[in-house]
Write a protein that holds these residues in place. Sequence first.
Motif, PDB file in Angstrom:
ATOM      1  N   ARG B   6       0.860  -1.191   0.000  1.00 18.75           N
ATOM      2  CA  ARG B   6       0.000   0.000   0.000  1.00 18.75           C
ATOM      3  C   ARG B   6       0.888   1.229   0.000  1.00 18.75           C
ATOM      4  NH1 ARG B   6      -3.329  -1.314   3.564  1.00 18.75           N
ATOM      5  NH2 ARG B   6      -5.154  -1.700   2.288  1.00 18.75           N
ATOM      6  N   PHE B   7       0.793   2.010  -1.078  1.00 19.24           N
ATOM      7  CA  PHE B   7       1.528   3.281  -1.186  1.00 19.24           C
ATOM      8  C   PHE B   7       0.501   4.397  -1.361  1.00 19.24           C
ATOM      9  CE2 PHE B   7       4.472   0.246  -3.512  1.00 19.24           C
ATOM     10  CZ  PHE B   7       5.320   0.056  -2.437  1.00 19.24           C
ATOM     11  N   TYR B  28       5.753  -1.853   3.741  1.00 21.31           N
ATOM     12  CA  TYR B  28       4.512  -1.370   3.117  1.00 21.31           C
ATOM     13  C   TYR B  28       3.649  -2.530   2.606  1.00 21.31           C
ATOM     14  CZ  TYR B  28       6.586   3.209   3.496  1.00 21.31           C
ATOM     15  OH  TYR B  28       7.137   4.364   4.002  1.00 21.31           O
ATOM     16  N   ARG B  29       4.048  -3.778   2.973  1.00 18.31           N
ATOM     17  CA  ARG B  29       3.318  -4.945   2.486  1.00 18.31           C
ATOM     18  C   ARG B  29       1.899  -4.934   3.053  1.00 18.31           C
ATOM     19  NH1 ARG B  29       7.186  -9.457   3.202  1.00 18.31           N
ATOM     20  NH2 ARG B  29       8.167  -8.489   1.395  1.00 18.31           N
ATOM     21  N   LYS B 136      11.824  10.936  -1.530  1.00 18.93           N
ATOM     22  CA  LYS B 136      10.790  10.912  -2.565  1.00 18.93           C
ATOM     23  C   LYS B 136       9.431  10.548  -1.975  1.00 18.93           C
ATOM     24  CE  LYS B 136      13.876   9.711  -6.404  1.00 18.93           C
ATOM     25  NZ  LYS B 136      15.148   9.401  -5.714  1.00 18.93           N
ATOM     26  N   PRO B 137       8.831  11.452  -1.186  1.00 23.44           N
ATOM     27  CA  PRO B 137       7.482  11.176  -0.680  1.00 23.44           C
ATOM     28  C   PRO B 137       6.443  11.297  -1.797  1.00 23.44           C
ATOM     29  CG  PRO B 137       8.143  13.403  -0.098  1.00 23.44           C
ATOM     30  CD  PRO B 137       9.338  12.769  -0.761  1.00 23.44           C
ATOM     31  N   LEU B 138       5.284  10.719  -1.545  1.00 20.15           N
ATOM     32  CA  LEU B 138       4.135  10.921  -2.427  1.00 20.15           C
ATOM     33  C   LEU B 138       3.220  11.956  -1.793  1.00 20.15           C
ATOM     34  CD1 LEU B 138       3.385   7.208  -3.399  1.00 20.15           C
ATOM     35  CD2 LEU B 138       4.224   9.003  -4.937  1.00 20.15           C
ATOM     36  N   LEU B 139       2.622  12.812  -2.638  1.00 19.17           N
ATOM     37  CA  LEU B 139       1.688  13.844  -2.160  1.00 19.17           C
ATOM     38  C   LEU B 139       0.343  13.618  -2.821  1.00 19.17           C
ATOM     39  CD1 LEU B 139       4.503  15.148  -1.555  1.00 19.17           C
ATOM     40  CD2 LEU B 139       3.477  17.337  -2.154  1.00 19.17           C
ATOM     41  N   PHE B 149       2.754  11.253   2.137  1.00 23.09           N
ATOM     42  CA  PHE B 149       2.870   9.840   2.500  1.00 23.09           C
ATOM     43  C   PHE B 149       4.326   9.399   2.467  1.00 23.09           C
ATOM     44  CE2 PHE B 149      -1.400  10.297   0.896  1.00 23.09           C
ATOM     45  CZ  PHE B 149      -2.167   9.495   1.726  1.00 23.09           C
ATOM     46  N   GLY B 150       4.696   8.603   3.439  1.00 15.59           N
ATOM     47  CA  GLY B 150       5.990   7.946   3.391  1.00 15.59           C
ATOM     48  C   GLY B 150       6.005   6.895   2.302  1.00 15.59           C
ATOM     49  N   THR B 151       7.213   6.621   1.775  1.00 17.28           N
ATOM     50  CA  THR B 151       7.405   5.563   0.785  1.00 17.28           C
ATOM     51  C   THR B 151       8.748   4.894   1.091  1.00 17.28           C
ATOM     52  OG1 THR B 151       8.718   6.778  -0.855  1.00 17.28           O
ATOM     53  CG2 THR B 151       6.318   7.053  -0.976  1.00 17.28           C
ATOM     54  N   PRO B 152       8.998   3.727   0.534  1.00 17.84           N
ATOM     55  CA  PRO B 152      10.321   3.097   0.760  1.00 17.84           C
ATOM     56  C   PRO B 152      11.445   3.824   0.026  1.00 17.84           C
ATOM     57  CG  PRO B 152       8.679   1.499  -0.044  1.00 17.84           C
ATOM     58  CD  PRO B 152       8.083   2.855  -0.218  1.00 17.84           C
ATOM     59  N   TRP B 153      11.107   4.649  -0.946  1.00 21.01           N
ATOM     60  CA  TRP B 153      12.145   5.335  -1.724  1.00 21.01           C
ATOM     61  C   TRP B 153      12.532   6.595  -0.951  1.00 21.01           C
ATOM     62  CZ3 TRP B 153       8.087   2.597  -3.646  1.00 21.01           C
ATOM     63  CH2 TRP B 153       8.430   1.505  -4.473  1.00 21.01           C
TER      64      TRP B 153
END
Lengths: 86, 243
Positions: B6-7, B28-29, B136-139, B149-153
């Motif tokens: 989930r991203f 994030y699994r 590299k967060p997602l917005l 949002f946090g991400t693994p990148w």
Amino acid sequence: MKLKQEFIAYDTEGLSMLVPTGSAGFAGLVQGNRTLGVILSLLQAETTEAEVVAAMLARFDAPEDVIAKDVRRVIDALRGVGALDE
Amino acid sequence: MKETYRFAETVVAVDALYPAVHAYCSAYRCAGTPALTVQITQADIDAERRKSADEDRAEGRPVRTFADDYLETLAVYRKIAEWMPLRGTVLLHGSAVAMDGEAYLFTAKSGTGKSTHAAFWQAAFGSRAIMINDDKPLLRIAPDGVTVFGTPWDGKHRRSSNCAAPLHALCILERAAETQVVPITASQAMPLLLQQVYRPADQAALAATLRLLDRLTQTVPLYRMGCNLAPSAAVIAYEAMKG
């Protein structure tokens, strides 16, 4: 000539920009004032430099040689970043 | 091998050639029906290698070599970032810190000191400051607000959390002799934001990205911060932006 599909014209608060997609060969931005924005809008369809100058003359109250020089400068810049289909 | 993650509240299935990407994304699994399935081929990995080499050449540095499994992690995120804008979410290169539950996002040209500055927040504020993502967060840019949002990148220091927070302010960092924070307009922010946002290869997705950035700059307070990378800059920045 015409603006390539890999580029999008964008305007905000008097600032005009040409934004490349991630697949364009150019990774920067072309920025300018309203003149750039108008020229970019004219380049959305197939046109010529003379037609762009004529359209700008109809829209702006400026001498033809000044407008022709502005148009040439913008078109040279767009050509330089590979934004034109010719 | 295929796993589901989930991203930014989106369930994404990743069908990868190497196990490394699954280890990278393990925090994030999740279970669920994917809205997007990312399938990687050797051609995707080769394209990442060419892109990296092109960037190295453009910046005048020696071409670096990377293993396929690392390049696959980049290819996965590229496919996600290509798909997201038409669903209201963009990838923005920057460091996002949550302070008392609200996010502050710092973006800048590479090498300016985003990560260093973000680390000062954690040093200055302790457990009140949580690193959402250091690279590299997602917005998600919705009409009712922007969520980070946090991400693994999350950059070379691997600093991030699988969490989300409403964006309170966005700050463009620049090096300066003294720390100073000033509000800026959308047109002042946009040139740099357009350099720091992920620009999709697809024209429709890029057009959506531009619309989302417009919404972002109209709804979130924007600042420019001249910063000398002194630890005290964290407190100065927070006091100027907390509102």
